[in-house]
Design a protein around this motif. Structure first.
Motif, mmCIF file in Angstrom:
data_model
loop_
_atom_site.group_PDB
_atom_site.id
_atom_site.type_symbol
_atom_site.label_atom_id
_atom_site.label_comp_id
_atom_site.label_asym_id
_atom_site.label_seq_id
_atom_site.Cartn_x
_atom_site.Cartn_y
_atom_site.Cartn_z
ATOM 1 N N PRO A 1 -9.318 -2.179 -15.402
ATOM 2 C CA PRO A 1 -9.412 -1.890 -13.970
ATOM 3 C C PRO A 1 -9.695 -3.131 -13.113
ATOM 4 O O PRO A 1 -9.128 -3.275 -12.029
ATOM 5 C CB PRO A 1 -10.579 -0.890 -13.886
ATOM 6 N N ASP A 2 -10.519 -4.029 -13.597
ATOM 7 C CA ASP A 2 -10.843 -5.222 -12.798
ATOM 8 C C ASP A 2 -9.621 -6.075 -12.495
ATOM 9 O O ASP A 2 -9.584 -6.800 -11.502
ATOM 10 C CB ASP A 2 -11.845 -6.111 -13.560
ATOM 11 N N GLU A 3 -8.639 -5.995 -13.384
ATOM 12 C CA GLU A 3 -7.458 -6.854 -13.187
ATOM 13 C C GLU A 3 -6.627 -6.428 -11.979
ATOM 14 O O GLU A 3 -5.856 -7.222 -11.444
ATOM 15 C CB GLU A 3 -6.581 -6.852 -14.438
ATOM 16 N N VAL A 4 -6.755 -5.162 -11.565
ATOM 17 C CA VAL A 4 -5.980 -4.709 -10.397
ATOM 18 C C VAL A 4 -6.892 -4.489 -9.196
ATOM 19 O O VAL A 4 -6.485 -3.874 -8.200
ATOM 20 C CB VAL A 4 -5.166 -3.426 -10.709
ATOM 21 N N ALA A 5 -8.115 -4.987 -9.282
ATOM 22 C CA ALA A 5 -9.012 -4.867 -8.126
ATOM 23 C C ALA A 5 -8.688 -5.964 -7.119
ATOM 24 O O ALA A 5 -8.107 -6.989 -7.466
ATOM 25 C CB ALA A 5 -10.463 -4.980 -8.592
ATOM 26 N N GLY A 6 -9.020 -5.715 -5.859
ATOM 27 C CA GLY A 6 -8.871 -6.746 -4.837
ATOM 28 C C GLY A 6 -7.454 -7.240 -4.659
ATOM 29 O O GLY A 6 -7.214 -8.404 -4.342
ATOM 30 N N SER B 1 -4.218 2.801 -0.912
ATOM 31 C CA SER B 1 -4.733 4.172 -0.980
ATOM 32 C C SER B 1 -5.373 4.461 -2.331
ATOM 33 O O SER B 1 -5.891 5.550 -2.543
ATOM 34 C CB SER B 1 -3.582 5.161 -0.757
ATOM 35 N N GLY B 2 -5.287 3.519 -3.226
ATOM 36 C CA GLY B 2 -5.859 3.724 -4.551
ATOM 37 C C GLY B 2 -4.805 4.064 -5.592
ATOM 38 O O GLY B 2 -5.082 4.056 -6.788
ATOM 39 N N VAL B 3 -3.593 4.331 -5.147
ATOM 40 C CA VAL B 3 -2.516 4.690 -6.079
ATOM 41 C C VAL B 3 -2.219 3.510 -7.013
ATOM 42 O O VAL B 3 -2.269 2.353 -6.593
ATOM 43 C CB VAL B 3 -1.244 5.105 -5.303
ATOM 44 N N ASP C 1 7.211 3.832 -4.828
ATOM 45 C CA ASP C 1 8.282 4.473 -5.612
ATOM 46 C C ASP C 1 9.375 3.485 -5.996
ATOM 47 O O ASP C 1 10.389 3.860 -6.552
ATOM 48 C CB ASP C 1 8.884 5.641 -4.828
ATOM 49 N N GLY C 2 9.175 2.209 -5.664
ATOM 50 C CA GLY C 2 10.134 1.177 -6.041
ATOM 51 C C GLY C 2 11.296 1.038 -5.074
ATOM 52 O O GLY C 2 12.130 0.143 -5.224
ATOM 53 N N ILE C 3 11.339 1.892 -4.057
ATOM 54 C CA ILE C 3 12.449 1.821 -3.105
ATOM 55 C C ILE C 3 12.138 0.773 -2.047
ATOM 56 O O ILE C 3 11.026 0.722 -1.507
ATOM 57 C CB ILE C 3 12.697 3.206 -2.454
ATOM 58 N N CYS C 4 13.129 -0.058 -1.768
ATOM 59 C CA CYS C 4 12.936 -1.117 -0.783
ATOM 60 C C CYS C 4 12.805 -0.485 0.594
ATOM 61 O O CYS C 4 13.633 0.342 0.999
ATOM 62 C CB CYS C 4 14.121 -2.093 -0.826
ATOM 63 N N VAL C 5 11.757 -0.849 1.310
ATOM 64 C CA VAL C 5 11.535 -0.265 2.636
ATOM 65 C C VAL C 5 11.730 -1.271 3.753
ATOM 66 O O VAL C 5 11.789 -0.907 4.921
ATOM 67 C CB VAL C 5 10.103 0.332 2.737
ATOM 68 N N ARG C 6 11.845 -2.547 3.400
ATOM 69 C CA ARG C 6 11.974 -3.548 4.459
ATOM 70 C C ARG C 6 12.591 -4.816 3.895
ATOM 71 O O ARG C 6 12.170 -5.305 2.841
ATOM 72 C CB ARG C 6 10.584 -3.866 5.037
ATOM 73 N N VAL D 1 -1.376 5.544 -14.810
ATOM 74 C CA VAL D 1 -2.576 6.327 -14.498
ATOM 75 C C VAL D 1 -3.821 5.560 -14.938
ATOM 76 O O VAL D 1 -3.732 4.636 -15.753
ATOM 77 C CB VAL D 1 -2.591 7.708 -15.216
ATOM 78 N N GLU D 2 -4.940 5.957 -14.364
ATOM 79 C CA GLU D 2 -6.214 5.419 -14.816
ATOM 80 C C GLU D 2 -6.940 6.535 -15.561
ATOM 81 O O GLU D 2 -7.129 7.640 -15.036
ATOM 82 C CB GLU D 2 -7.053 4.953 -13.623
ATOM 83 N N ARG D 3 -7.294 6.261 -16.797
ATOM 84 C CA ARG D 3 -8.008 7.254 -17.590
ATOM 85 C C ARG D 3 -9.025 6.526 -18.462
ATOM 86 O O ARG D 3 -8.730 5.454 -19.007
ATOM 87 C CB ARG D 3 -7.050 8.010 -18.541
ATOM 88 N N HIS D 4 -10.191 7.102 -18.580
ATOM 89 C CA HIS D 4 -11.177 6.602 -19.542
ATOM 90 C C HIS D 4 -11.434 5.101 -19.406
ATOM 91 O O HIS D 4 -11.586 4.392 -20.405
ATOM 92 C CB HIS D 4 -10.711 6.881 -20.983
ATOM 93 N N GLY D 5 -11.414 4.611 -18.171
ATOM 94 C CA GLY D 5 -11.779 3.211 -17.983
ATOM 95 C C GLY D 5 -10.676 2.204 -18.220
ATOM 96 O O GLY D 5 -10.926 0.999 -18.296
#
Lengths: 359, 359, 359
Positions: free
Chosen positions: C13-18, C38-40, C77-82, C101-105
């Motif tokens: 989890p720390d690797e994707v923080a900040g 949003s946390g996704v 969703d991988g779709i280019c928006v801009r 997904v995030e599960r069990h740490g």
């Protein structure tokens, strides 16, 4: 895929000074380049026909080169002229040579069909060192970037990436005109024109009274030229970019304080060459020449160019890592409106490569 | 291409002292070599037949070896004698062993047809440590030089390259006699004789009253033996070089002050082995043994040999880089008069290789 | 050979923080993983469909990601928006995404048939962080071990190797029960029982009044939990090990002083994942969680786990070096009685791989 029938930068003049022998792989071949005592430049396959030791480990002797291993000497024409300890020289003892010339402050080599070397039109005029002492600058190069030369080409004359990769130097609003470039040869204010030639693409832009929305580098140029810490007044900006097939790109930038229409423009030329090493790696040569300041500032300019290129390097090497040995265009990538000129460049290159393959 | 039916140096004695297990790749195979408690030398494939962990990571137990991973023990014959936690040992549990012997101060391995190992004629007599304490010296080796063993062979007994590569040590006029060597077994003054055997080449030279035109190393030998800073008087010099197929070269050098015909000669043996690792890399073992000075000088001699070999290394690795995976002779190189003995050596090797392939 | 239809740990989890974007190669594909505003959690191919620059060099923008090179933005969703500088976005401009997904740490990714991702049964329950603050611990991982994930699997749940590789930590007599494990679900004193499931193997052991013949680590746990330098009294020991296909192993260890039957047990969970990188390399993730001490001890536990794994690493990489690109079982290795559960694990994996290949 390499274009063989073209002149390539192989070395900086300093590298062949004082008997220096440059060993470099170009277009997948190891070559050695040196300057003979008479001043003649010599390029040859970097191995002795005797036991295949690299000639670049040897010594320049007159206009020839002596192999480091057994002392065989070869003339500037690659023909063996002396084998230590024996009178006769084996008639087959010769090494393949390549035409080499010095032009515009660089050493160039021709590795294609020798018959074509006389045509120097592939040496772009823009790569010069002015005899005028008012123009000064330095050299830099990076050996063996793990990126195909075409990816570096794409990078060099697609200026829109500066907005994202180089925001603190030349990524101002003016690079965005590139996306809406239209045919023409004039400097259009707040716009860009382009001309597509047989082997080149040129584009020009102008921005009157460019303020803080412009690239910070342009204001720095004024500050540097006047010896002040910073310059925050508007400037009149013009830029001409030329790409010459297969691998050369020149940026000519001219800046003048907008409120001083009679002031001499502060100018810079940034010259870049993406020299193919292997199918997946390149040498990168660059120069930065300017009409202001003094030579003590050269190192700063080379450092700055080096810094900018090291912002590009992880992207270029990342692209190649994704590509493996494929060419970008074979992956059917999505293109954007701003890729138009880049694709024209790829088209020119593709046409030249196809013509050479056919011949 | 490797000659399998021959004895190869695989280790120095110190490497297998105190339970040391040597892991080394020879002829493309990973082998482990150790000395058992009884003194027996053991060589085997460097992987456990259980889970393929390298046995060289394990421990010598008696005359056997215990795998580091699950503790399986193998006897000196490679047969598994114990599997921890179970009574029966799987009958297939054995590892291939290789004959290993200690001769002349080195550990040797036979990786070919086991039936041939009894014939030790491929262990050259010249590779000895005298029991006579008057002869002292040291060991050195360089792991994994990126050069085929044949290129190193060529280098070792082609002494003419010393003129160009090693001028400050043994590159004097006397190495040039090599080019005009003629058949014979005598020491000829200012000349060289050679004998070509089934598996060896010998050559000898002599130079009476060799002065400053000779290799500086010879005069250093006299100076070292007398504990003086330098020796600049003429010396009588003799050298015998023997190459034994496939990879061994010995230099025996004897020097005496020319004006002291009754003085004991100052002598040195330099022994070299270019042990094949892979098709494009080799291990290089060397010794320097002498009849003067004391053991405190050993390190200096090994350093000197190492220095000399590091002069050759960029050439050898450069040749291999040019060759890729080709053999030198497949590139149709030009040969010089001075290559005569080297080519004889290649011929001997080629004949042995062909005979082995056929069998 | 990889099992694609399974959930794999891809990051801590720390690797994707900040705004951190993780670039990692899994199952031979380069993926980028990040957490949106949003946390996704988002996982996608690590290259922009425009010019193939690694997206992991870019920036998280909202729940999307912006390419570092030309600023193209892609949604979760991988779709280019801009596309900077143009109104229309090319319809093909999208990048392949993967369920994350995030599960069990841990952060987990699904790289197989997207239809199967809803089934989270391949995320083992044992990989948790308790909400209970009494359970604390840390994370560690080692990038790119040159060893196939199956060799690491074998290593992790074959505990008998501890006797030889890890004697100073958990290599006591109790690991030897593994060799005589018998079917069952109970904790048997001085013995081991196992259960083989469709995708998992469990085994349990117990040792009453385990003294100095037991693994030193168990006594250390008691000492650590009581803040004393050492503990040399007998302990009651129990251990449950679970391996879940394809790559997860959990050790649950519980120790109590034998003379204090009412004392709370001192417990530890060691969790391991051998995540396939390429056919010959893996990422190794591990956790150590315990019910005693305070967070200041976390680093010590991670260091200890790291130390233990570095005892295994030369063996694992040595096995792979011997194997080259072969799979262990294709080399017809000898197996021991103690390999029974390991082979059951290989069998489960083989069945899952075959079923996936067929589908």
């Amino acid at each position: 895929m390499f274009l063989f029938n073209a002149w390539y930068i192989v070395a900086e003049p300093d590298e062949v000074a004082g008997g220096g022998i440059v060993a470099r792989t170009l277009l997948g071949r190891r070559v050695a380049v040196y300057r003979g005592a008479s001043g003649v430049l010599v390029g040859l396959d970097d191995f002795c026909p005797h036991r295949l030791a690299p000639l670049s480990l040897g010594t320049v002797v007159g206009d020839g080169i002596r192999c480091a291993y057994h002392g065989a000497e070869f003339g500037a024409d690659g023909i063996c002229v002396r084998v230590p300890g024996q009178k006769a020289v084996p008639p087959r003892a010769r090494v393949r040579t390549y035409p080499v010339v010095e032009r515009h402050g660089y050493i160039w080599i021709w590795m294609g069909d020798p018959a074509g070397a006389a045509d120097e039109s592939s040496i772009p005029e823009g790569f010069w060192v002015s005899g005028d002492p008012a123009w000064i600058g330095g050299y830099g190069h990076i050996e063996s970037i793990r990126s195909d030369y075409r990816l570096i080409n794409d990078n060099l004359f697609d200026i829109t990436h500066a907005e994202f990769v180089h925001p603190e130097s030349f990524g101002g609003v003016e690079v965005q005109y590139y996306r809406n470039a239209r045919p023409g040869a004039q400097f259009v204010d707040q716009g860009m024109t382009f001309e597509i030639g047989d082997r080149s693409i040129r584009f020009r832009t102008h921005a009157a009274r460019l303020g803080l929305e412009g690239g910070p580098l342009w204001r720095s140029m004024v500050a540097q030229s006047r010896g002040v810490a910073e310059w925050n007044e508007p400037v009149d900006f013009r830029m001409e970019v030329i790409w010459w097939a297969p691998i050369y790109t020149s940026f000519h930038i001219s800046v003048r304080p907008a409120d001083e229409p009679d002031a001499a423009p502060v100018e810079i030329y940034n010259l870049h060459a993406a020299v193919p090493e292997s199918e997946t790696s390149s040498h990168y040569f660059y120069r930065s020449i300017r009409n202001y300041g003094d030579p003590s500032m050269d190192a700063m300019f080379i450092d700055a160019a080096n810094f900018v290129f090291h912002q590009d390097k992880p992207i270029l090497e990342g692209q190649q890592a994704v590509l493996g040995t494929r060419d970008l265009l074979d992956t059917d990538p999505i293109s954007f409106a701003g890729d138009r000129l880049q694709l024209e460049g790829r088209r020119i290159l593709g046409r030249l490569l196809a013509a050479e393959q056919e011949a």
